[in-house]
Design a protein around this motif. Structure first.
Motif, PDB file in Angstrom:
ATOM      1  N   GLU A 137      -6.047  -1.667 -10.205  1.00 15.69           N
ATOM      2  CA  GLU A 137      -6.896  -2.180 -11.290  1.00 15.69           C
ATOM      3  C   GLU A 137      -7.440  -3.563 -10.953  1.00 15.69           C
ATOM      4  N   LEU A 138      -6.589  -4.419 -10.395  1.00 20.93           N
ATOM      5  CA  LEU A 138      -7.016  -5.761 -10.026  1.00 20.93           C
ATOM      6  C   LEU A 138      -8.074  -5.729  -8.925  1.00 20.93           C
ATOM      7  N   LEU A 139      -7.885  -4.850  -7.960  1.00 21.49           N
ATOM      8  CA  LEU A 139      -8.850  -4.746  -6.864  1.00 21.49           C
ATOM      9  C   LEU A 139     -10.231  -4.338  -7.389  1.00 21.49           C
ATOM     10  N   GLU A 140     -10.249  -3.478  -8.389  1.00 23.48           N
ATOM     11  CA  GLU A 140     -11.515  -3.035  -8.978  1.00 23.48           C
ATOM     12  C   GLU A 140     -12.276  -4.205  -9.606  1.00 23.48           C
ATOM     13  N   GLN A 141     -11.540  -5.207 -10.067  1.00 24.25           N
ATOM     14  CA  GLN A 141     -12.151  -6.322 -10.784  1.00 24.25           C
ATOM     15  C   GLN A 141     -12.620  -7.446  -9.863  1.00 24.25           C
ATOM     16  N   LEU A 142     -12.184  -7.451  -8.621  1.00 22.66           N
ATOM     17  CA  LEU A 142     -12.508  -8.557  -7.727  1.00 22.66           C
ATOM     18  C   LEU A 142     -14.007  -8.650  -7.458  1.00 22.66           C
ATOM     19  N   LYS A 143     -14.512  -9.875  -7.505  1.00 20.81           N
ATOM     20  CA  LYS A 143     -15.912 -10.137  -7.155  1.00 20.81           C
ATOM     21  C   LYS A 143     -16.036 -10.686  -5.738  1.00 20.81           C
ATOM     22  N   THR A 144     -14.942 -11.251  -5.216  1.00 22.93           N
ATOM     23  CA  THR A 144     -14.929 -11.826  -3.872  1.00 22.93           C
ATOM     24  C   THR A 144     -14.837 -10.705  -2.830  1.00 22.93           C
ATOM     25  N   PRO A 145     -15.720 -10.678  -1.837  1.00 20.76           N
ATOM     26  CA  PRO A 145     -15.588  -9.679  -0.764  1.00 20.76           C
ATOM     27  C   PRO A 145     -14.244  -9.846  -0.044  1.00 20.76           C
ATOM     28  N   TRP A 146     -13.633  -8.742   0.310  1.00 27.97           N
ATOM     29  CA  TRP A 146     -12.338  -8.819   0.985  1.00 27.97           C
ATOM     30  C   TRP A 146     -12.188  -7.647   1.953  1.00 27.97           C
ATOM     31  N   SER A 147     -11.311  -7.828   2.926  1.00 27.56           N
ATOM     32  CA  SER A 147     -11.008  -6.756   3.865  1.00 27.56           C
ATOM     33  C   SER A 147      -9.507  -6.566   4.057  1.00 27.56           C
ATOM     34  N   PHE A 148      -8.715  -7.629   3.779  1.00 28.45           N
ATOM     35  CA  PHE A 148      -7.265  -7.549   3.962  1.00 28.45           C
ATOM     36  C   PHE A 148      -6.617  -8.494   2.956  1.00 28.45           C
ATOM     37  N   ILE A 149      -5.730  -7.957   2.119  1.00 27.90           N
ATOM     38  CA  ILE A 149      -5.065  -8.759   1.096  1.00 27.90           C
ATOM     39  C   ILE A 149      -3.558  -8.580   1.204  1.00 27.90           C
ATOM     40  N   LYS A 150      -2.842  -9.674   1.382  1.00 24.98           N
ATOM     41  CA  LYS A 150      -1.381  -9.649   1.402  1.00 24.98           C
ATOM     42  C   LYS A 150      -0.855  -9.524  -0.031  1.00 24.98           C
ATOM     43  N   LEU A 151       0.082  -8.609  -0.229  1.00 27.76           N
ATOM     44  CA  LEU A 151       0.700  -8.420  -1.537  1.00 27.76           C
ATOM     45  C   LEU A 151       2.115  -8.987  -1.588  1.00 27.76           C
ATOM     46  N   GLY A 152       2.594  -9.502  -0.464  1.00 27.42           N
ATOM     47  CA  GLY A 152       3.932 -10.074  -0.415  1.00 27.42           C
ATOM     48  C   GLY A 152       4.045 -11.092   0.700  1.00 27.42           C
ATOM     49  N   ASN A 153       4.940 -12.046   0.510  1.00 29.27           N
ATOM     50  CA  ASN A 153       5.265 -13.022   1.555  1.00 29.27           C
ATOM     51  C   ASN A 153       6.755 -13.318   1.474  1.00 29.27           C
ATOM     52  N   PRO A 154       7.575 -12.537   2.179  1.00 27.46           N
ATOM     53  CA  PRO A 154       9.020 -12.711   2.086  1.00 27.46           C
ATOM     54  C   PRO A 154       9.569 -13.831   2.961  1.00 27.46           C
ATOM     55  N   PHE A 155       8.712 -14.504   3.706  1.00 26.31           N
ATOM     56  CA  PHE A 155       9.188 -15.507   4.655  1.00 26.31           C
ATOM     57  C   PHE A 155       8.700 -16.909   4.275  1.00 26.31           C
ATOM     58  N   LYS A 156       8.254 -17.670   5.230  1.00 22.61           N
ATOM     59  CA  LYS A 156       7.899 -19.073   5.015  1.00 22.61           C
ATOM     60  C   LYS A 156       6.688 -19.197   4.096  1.00 22.61           C
ATOM     61  N   PRO A 157       6.776 -20.022   3.039  1.00 21.13           N
ATOM     62  CA  PRO A 157       5.610 -20.238   2.182  1.00 21.13           C
ATOM     63  C   PRO A 157       4.461 -20.856   2.972  1.00 21.13           C
ATOM     64  N   ARG A 158       3.246 -20.500   2.592  1.00 20.73           N
ATOM     65  CA  ARG A 158       2.054 -21.047   3.233  1.00 20.73           C
ATOM     66  C   ARG A 158       1.168 -21.705   2.186  1.00 20.73           C
ATOM     67  N   LYS A 159       0.380 -22.658   2.623  1.00 25.32           N
ATOM     68  CA  LYS A 159      -0.563 -23.309   1.720  1.00 25.32           C
ATOM     69  C   LYS A 159      -1.567 -22.279   1.219  1.00 25.32           C
ATOM     70  N   GLU A 160      -1.737 -22.228  -0.109  1.00 29.36           N
ATOM     71  CA  GLU A 160      -2.614 -21.242  -0.737  1.00 29.36           C
ATOM     72  C   GLU A 160      -3.690 -21.958  -1.551  1.00 29.36           C
ATOM     73  N   THR A 161      -4.926 -21.521  -1.383  1.00 30.95           N
ATOM     74  CA  THR A 161      -6.042 -22.071  -2.144  1.00 30.95           C
ATOM     75  C   THR A 161      -6.687 -20.948  -2.942  1.00 30.95           C
ATOM     76  N   PRO A 162      -6.661 -21.028  -4.293  1.00 33.17           N
ATOM     77  CA  PRO A 162      -7.252 -19.956  -5.105  1.00 33.17           C
ATOM     78  C   PRO A 162      -8.757 -19.840  -4.863  1.00 33.17           C
ATOM     79  N   VAL A 163      -9.240 -18.601  -4.773  1.00 29.22           N
ATOM     80  CA  VAL A 163     -10.678 -18.357  -4.641  1.00 29.22           C
ATOM     81  C   VAL A 163     -11.205 -17.528  -5.812  1.00 29.22           C
ATOM     82  N   GLU A 164     -10.306 -16.861  -6.546  1.00 34.58           N
ATOM     83  CA  GLU A 164     -10.709 -16.091  -7.723  1.00 34.58           C
ATOM     84  C   GLU A 164      -9.474 -15.862  -8.585  1.00 34.58           C
TER      85      GLU A 164
END
Length: 239
Positions: A107-134
């Motif tokens: 459902e969320l993917l259907e709503q996205l306006k930002t073009p995308w090709s690969f989306i991570k749904l989990g990060n079980p290891f080291k946190p990374r700097k994240e910048t919201p785009v939508e």
């Protein structure tokens, strides 16, 4: 949209399959099991997909056969996306723990306006700097300064799968590390946060049960040179 959920699972790991199926069934999510490439039983043709010559120049150790099998399993999923002309696939590894809202992903993917090709749904290891785009309700689509390690759960589009297959018929890094080199693959890695998937810590790594990366001879000079190369290209791209 036309999509499937693929679950990567070794033929010799029925307990993992049962655990993952229980979680997905509870969320009313259908899935297709993808038989994982077993690093302990790779054919000569499968072993030849590991580019040892490039690894010796560009990576700090030769991959274990378990890591080769893991990469081949993801390649198999990307190929299925292209062959079946799917808009995208949710690709899961079987040692996963799903959050209760995991089934909101389509459902969320259907709503996205930002073009995308690969989306991570989990990060079980080291946190990374994240910048919201939508932003979608309580979820954020984010970009990274460096994509997180691990491939427990992700979404790959048709165009993303085509790009990955074209770039990596041969490979020399583990799949999650390779994806961090986004300008080489080439693909842009985004993430959906808060993450809806993680690792099930009750399972030991199938990859490390085959052979241990700690036992592989290390090339410290190559590692340092590649770290500098990564830093240079990241800065060049403004990441």
């Amino acid at each position: 949209m036309n999509y499937k959920t693929f679950l990567i699972n070794l033929d010799r790991s029925p307990q993992r399959l049962a655990d993952a199926k229980k979680q997905l069934d509870a969320l009313d999510m259908s899935f297709e099991r993808v038989s994982a490439a077993d690093g302990s039983q790779l054919t000569p043709e499968e072993r030849a997909c590991f580019d040892k010559n490039t690894a010796q120049k560009r990576y700090h150790y030769d991959l274990t056969w378990g890591e080769v099998g893991c990469y081949l399993s993801h390649l198999k999923c990307w190929q299925k996306i292209v062959d079946e002309k799917l808009d995208y696939a949710i690709i899961l590894e079987d040692d996963l723990h799903l959050q209760d809202d995991f089934n909101k992903v389509p459902e969320l993917l259907e709503q996205l306006k930002t073009p995308w090709s690969f989306i991570k749904l989990g990060n079980p290891f080291k946190p990374r700097k994240e910048t919201p785009v939508e932003t979608l309700a309580r979820f954020n689509l984010v970009r990274y300064d460096k994509a997180p390690s691990g491939t427990c759960a992700q979404v790959v589009s048709y165009q993303g799968a085509k790009a990955l297959l074209a770039a990596r018929s041969l490979f020399f890094r583990p799949v999650d590390v390779d994806l961090q080199w986004q300008w080489e693959v080439p693909i842009k890695i985004l993430g959906l946060t808060p993450y809806v998937a993680g690792h099930n810590l009750s399972f030991d790594s199938d990859i490390q049960q085959i052979d241990q990366r700690k036992n592989k001879a290390k090339r410290s000079g190559v590692r340092l040179r590649e770290q500098l190369r990564f830093f240079y290209h990241s800065k060049l791209r403004g990441e």
